[in-house]
Motif scaffolding. Structure first.
Motif, PDB file in Angstrom:
ATOM      1  N   UNK A  68      -2.800 -43.825 -17.798  1.00  0.00           N
ATOM      2  CA  UNK A  68      -2.088 -42.465 -18.015  1.00  0.00           C
ATOM      3  C   UNK A  68      -2.491 -41.821 -16.661  1.00  0.00           C
ATOM      4  N   UNK A  69      -3.314 -42.259 -15.635  1.00  0.00           N
ATOM      5  CA  UNK A  69      -4.003 -41.744 -14.660  1.00  0.00           C
ATOM      6  C   UNK A  69      -2.595 -41.315 -13.721  1.00  0.00           C
ATOM      7  N   UNK A  70      -2.720 -40.135 -13.013  1.00  0.00           N
ATOM      8  CA  UNK A  70      -1.755 -39.949 -12.075  1.00  0.00           C
ATOM      9  C   UNK A  70      -1.914 -40.461 -10.655  1.00  0.00           C
ATOM     10  N   UNK A  71      -1.058 -41.559 -10.379  1.00  0.00           N
ATOM     11  CA  UNK A  71      -1.288 -42.255  -9.261  1.00  0.00           C
ATOM     12  C   UNK A  71      -1.066 -41.595  -7.736  1.00  0.00           C
ATOM     13  N   UNK A  72      -0.571 -40.202  -8.122  1.00  0.00           N
ATOM     14  CA  UNK A  72      -0.505 -39.286  -6.822  1.00  0.00           C
ATOM     15  C   UNK A  72      -2.187 -38.752  -6.241  1.00  0.00           C
ATOM     16  N   UNK A  73      -2.984 -38.807  -7.276  1.00  0.00           N
ATOM     17  CA  UNK A  73      -4.138 -38.081  -6.998  1.00  0.00           C
ATOM     18  C   UNK A  73      -5.253 -39.298  -6.801  1.00  0.00           C
ATOM     19  N   UNK A  74      -6.133 -39.474  -5.888  1.00  0.00           N
ATOM     20  CA  UNK A  74      -7.171 -40.683  -6.024  1.00  0.00           C
ATOM     21  C   UNK A  74      -8.150 -40.140  -6.948  1.00  0.00           C
ATOM     22  N   UNK A  75      -8.888 -41.173  -7.695  1.00  0.00           N
ATOM     23  CA  UNK A  75     -10.068 -40.718  -8.415  1.00  0.00           C
ATOM     24  C   UNK A  75     -11.221 -40.636  -7.489  1.00  0.00           C
ATOM     25  N   UNK A  76     -12.127 -40.490  -7.844  1.00  0.00           N
ATOM     26  CA  UNK A  76     -13.642 -40.147  -6.960  1.00  0.00           C
ATOM     27  C   UNK A  76     -14.418 -41.087  -7.420  1.00  0.00           C
ATOM     28  N   UNK A  77     -15.217 -41.676  -6.264  1.00  0.00           N
ATOM     29  CA  UNK A  77     -16.132 -42.681  -6.732  1.00  0.00           C
ATOM     30  C   UNK A  77     -17.513 -41.975  -7.003  1.00  0.00           C
ATOM     31  N   UNK A  78     -18.522 -42.942  -7.666  1.00  0.00           N
ATOM     32  CA  UNK A  78     -19.802 -42.183  -8.075  1.00  0.00           C
ATOM     33  C   UNK A  78     -20.545 -41.720  -6.785  1.00  0.00           C
ATOM     34  N   UNK A  79     -20.969 -40.316  -7.088  1.00  0.00           N
ATOM     35  CA  UNK A  79     -22.042 -39.929  -6.137  1.00  0.00           C
ATOM     36  C   UNK A  79     -21.170 -39.118  -5.017  1.00  0.00           C
ATOM     37  N   UNK A  80     -20.126 -38.542  -5.232  1.00  0.00           N
ATOM     38  CA  UNK A  80     -19.644 -37.391  -4.385  1.00  0.00           C
ATOM     39  C   UNK A  80     -19.290 -36.265  -5.296  1.00  0.00           C
ATOM     40  N   UNK A  81     -19.169 -35.012  -4.547  1.00  0.00           N
ATOM     41  CA  UNK A  81     -18.797 -33.774  -5.272  1.00  0.00           C
ATOM     42  C   UNK A  81     -17.392 -33.521  -5.309  1.00  0.00           C
ATOM     43  N   UNK A  82     -16.980 -33.139  -6.272  1.00  0.00           N
ATOM     44  CA  UNK A  82     -15.605 -32.768  -6.416  1.00  0.00           C
ATOM     45  C   UNK A  82     -15.161 -31.432  -6.885  1.00  0.00           C
ATOM     46  N   UNK A  83     -13.982 -30.752  -6.642  1.00  0.00           N
ATOM     47  CA  UNK A  83     -14.053 -29.525  -7.262  1.00  0.00           C
ATOM     48  C   UNK A  83     -12.470 -29.174  -7.163  1.00  0.00           C
ATOM     49  N   UNK A  84     -12.045 -27.962  -7.524  1.00  0.00           N
ATOM     50  CA  UNK A  84     -10.692 -27.599  -7.720  1.00  0.00           C
ATOM     51  C   UNK A  84     -10.074 -27.686  -6.307  1.00  0.00           C
ATOM     52  N   UNK A  85      -8.817 -28.102  -5.961  1.00  0.00           N
ATOM     53  CA  UNK A  85      -8.360 -28.219  -4.758  1.00  0.00           C
ATOM     54  C   UNK A  85      -6.937 -27.353  -4.536  1.00  0.00           C
ATOM     55  N   UNK A  86      -6.932 -26.474  -5.781  1.00  0.00           N
ATOM     56  CA  UNK A  86      -5.489 -25.674  -5.750  1.00  0.00           C
ATOM     57  C   UNK A  86      -4.516 -26.643  -5.713  1.00  0.00           C
ATOM     58  N   UNK A  87      -4.584 -27.767  -6.228  1.00  0.00           N
ATOM     59  CA  UNK A  87      -3.709 -28.890  -6.369  1.00  0.00           C
ATOM     60  C   UNK A  87      -2.957 -29.115  -4.799  1.00  0.00           C
ATOM     61  N   UNK A  88      -3.748 -29.150  -3.996  1.00  0.00           N
ATOM     62  CA  UNK A  88      -3.133 -29.194  -2.668  1.00  0.00           C
ATOM     63  C   UNK A  88      -2.153 -30.343  -2.150  1.00  0.00           C
ATOM     64  N   UNK A  89      -2.152 -31.662  -3.026  1.00  0.00           N
ATOM     65  CA  UNK A  89      -1.037 -32.346  -2.914  1.00  0.00           C
ATOM     66  C   UNK A  89       0.249 -31.939  -3.405  1.00  0.00           C
ATOM     67  N   UNK A  90       0.110 -30.967  -4.345  1.00  0.00           N
ATOM     68  CA  UNK A  90       1.530 -30.320  -4.933  1.00  0.00           C
ATOM     69  C   UNK A  90       1.887 -29.502  -4.170  1.00  0.00           C
ATOM     70  N   UNK A  91       0.912 -28.235  -3.793  1.00  0.00           N
ATOM     71  CA  UNK A  91       1.201 -27.337  -2.646  1.00  0.00           C
ATOM     72  C   UNK A  91       1.974 -27.826  -1.416  1.00  0.00           C
ATOM     73  N   UNK A  92       1.738 -29.106  -0.739  1.00  0.00           N
ATOM     74  CA  UNK A  92       2.289 -29.766   0.321  1.00  0.00           C
ATOM     75  C   UNK A  92       3.435 -30.316  -0.073  1.00  0.00           C
TER      76      UNK A  92
END
Lengths: 121, 247
Positions: free
Chosen positions: B165-189
């Motif tokens: 059920x993962x969203x194919x349009x957004x990559x998952x993040x690998x272990x050991x990186x920092x992540x946060x809200x992107x304002x759904x940049x892929x959707x904005x674009x």
């Protein structure tokens, strides 16, 4: 007497090593000329489309830099060119395993794009 | 010098406003319909206005939608769980003011301390004011997590896997990186609104408003200039772009 026993011991130790070298190494070497391992010429699944975004020759050498450049532009500048996206590759190269992975395994490179990015199997 | 920059900004803002395309809601415009080539425009300043009077305490439409859209996993470990947006309850100790429930997410500050401290320039401000993490560059040092006063960032402590059920349009993040809200940049674009805003309009009570602050005709620009709004910790001078109404 002493000399003979040391000679026997020497032969007994060296023989298995030599035999091992002779036996193991050729097998290991043969693996590279078509008997195992790469198993002859690299066979890739041909793409479904007729034409790539760049020539196949160019892509073979430069696809990694091309993708990396586009990646940085997309992430940092928001420049997304539909035709040049990784997603667009999937329209012709439908199988990652039979195209990307096969060549990456053959050449012994391990790009980590697909740890996170989705590409249909 | 300051005048020159201001003028340049005003001109760019006007250009951005003129370039605005599809109207999503009255007075609210986003990027033009999916084009062959898109680029972040320096004329835009994406911002969000959250009407806390409309935000129900038991509603989690925005947080659920965010997790689903951006493949944000839940590990069941409160200290290591990843939140791009979370619901917070504000209580008055003396009970003179009513308890307020509101979502907290990355404030996409104009002066983001997280970007300032990043040693690899993995955290950066995009031309349109969105603060992003280039996960390809992130080394997971977590300076940014310490620097952010809004607790908007999380480190990926565990391996994550893509599910059916993962969203194919957004990559998952690998272990050991920092992540946060992107304002759904892929959707904005792509000319869409962030997933949380869309969910709030649908399942929620429409407490979230998103748009371009630099576009004087946009609903958010009008509301921010007419309604009393607050930002979180304005004393820090970070100039956050998440505005709260009724706080």
């Amino acid at each position: 007497m002493l000399r003979l026993s040391s000679l026997v011991r020497f032969v007994l130790t060296i023989l298995p090593i030599v035999a091992g070298l002779l036996w193991v190494n050729p097998v290991d070497l043969w693996a590279h000329d078509g008997q195992g391992g790469h198993a002859g010429a690299l066979r890739l699944e041909l793409p479904e489309g007729k034409e790539c975004v760049k020539s196949a020759e160019w892509m073979r050498r430069n696809h990694m830099d091309f993708l990396k450049h586009n990646r940085d532009q997309a992430v940092r500048e928001g420049i997304r060119v539909k035709t040049d996206s990784l997603k667009n590759c999937t329209t012709c190269h439908t199988s990652r395993e039979k195209f990307c992975d096969r060549c990456h395994t053959y050449t012994g490179v391990a790009p980590n794009c697909f740890e996170c990015h989705h590409y249909p199997k | 010098m300051t005048m020159a920059t201001l003028e340049r900004r005003a001109v760019l803002g006007l250009a951005g406003a003129l370039a605005a395309g599809v109207t999503l809601a009255p007075g609210m415009t986003l990027l033009a319909a999916p084009a062959e080539r898109t680029e972040a425009s320096a004329g835009r300043r994406w911002a969000m206005l959250i009407d806390t009077t409309q935000c129900a305490a038991n509603c989690t439409a925005c947080t659920t939608a965010c997790r689903k859209e951006n493949n944000v996993p839940l590990f069941g470990e409160p200290s290591r769980d990843i939140h791009w947006i979370r619901k917070v309850e504000i209580r008055d100790k003396d009970q003179r003011r009513p308890t307020v429930s509101l979502p907290v997410l990355c404030n996409h500050c104009e002066n983001p301390p997280c970007v300032h401290v990043c040693p690899t320039e993995a955290s950066f401000i995009r031309k349109d004011g969105i603060v992003l993490v280039d996960e390809h560059r992130c080394i997971g040092c977590r300076y940014c997590i310490i620097a952010c006063p809004y607790k908007a960032r999380s480190l990926v402590y565990h391996e994550t896997k893509r599910g059916a059920e993962s969203n194919p349009d957004v990559p998952i993040r690998s272990k050991g990186v920092v992540e946060k809200c992107t304002f759904c940049v892929h959707r904005l674009d792509n000319g869409q609104e962030p997933a949380c805003v869309e969910a709030c309009k649908g399942e929620g009570k429409g407490a979230m408003l998103f748009g371009d602050l630099n576009d004087p005709r946009s609903e958010i620009a009008k509301r921010v200039h007419t309604v009393a709004t607050k930002t979180m910790r304005p004393d820090l001078g970070l100039k956050p772009r998440i505005y709260y109404q009724g706080l």
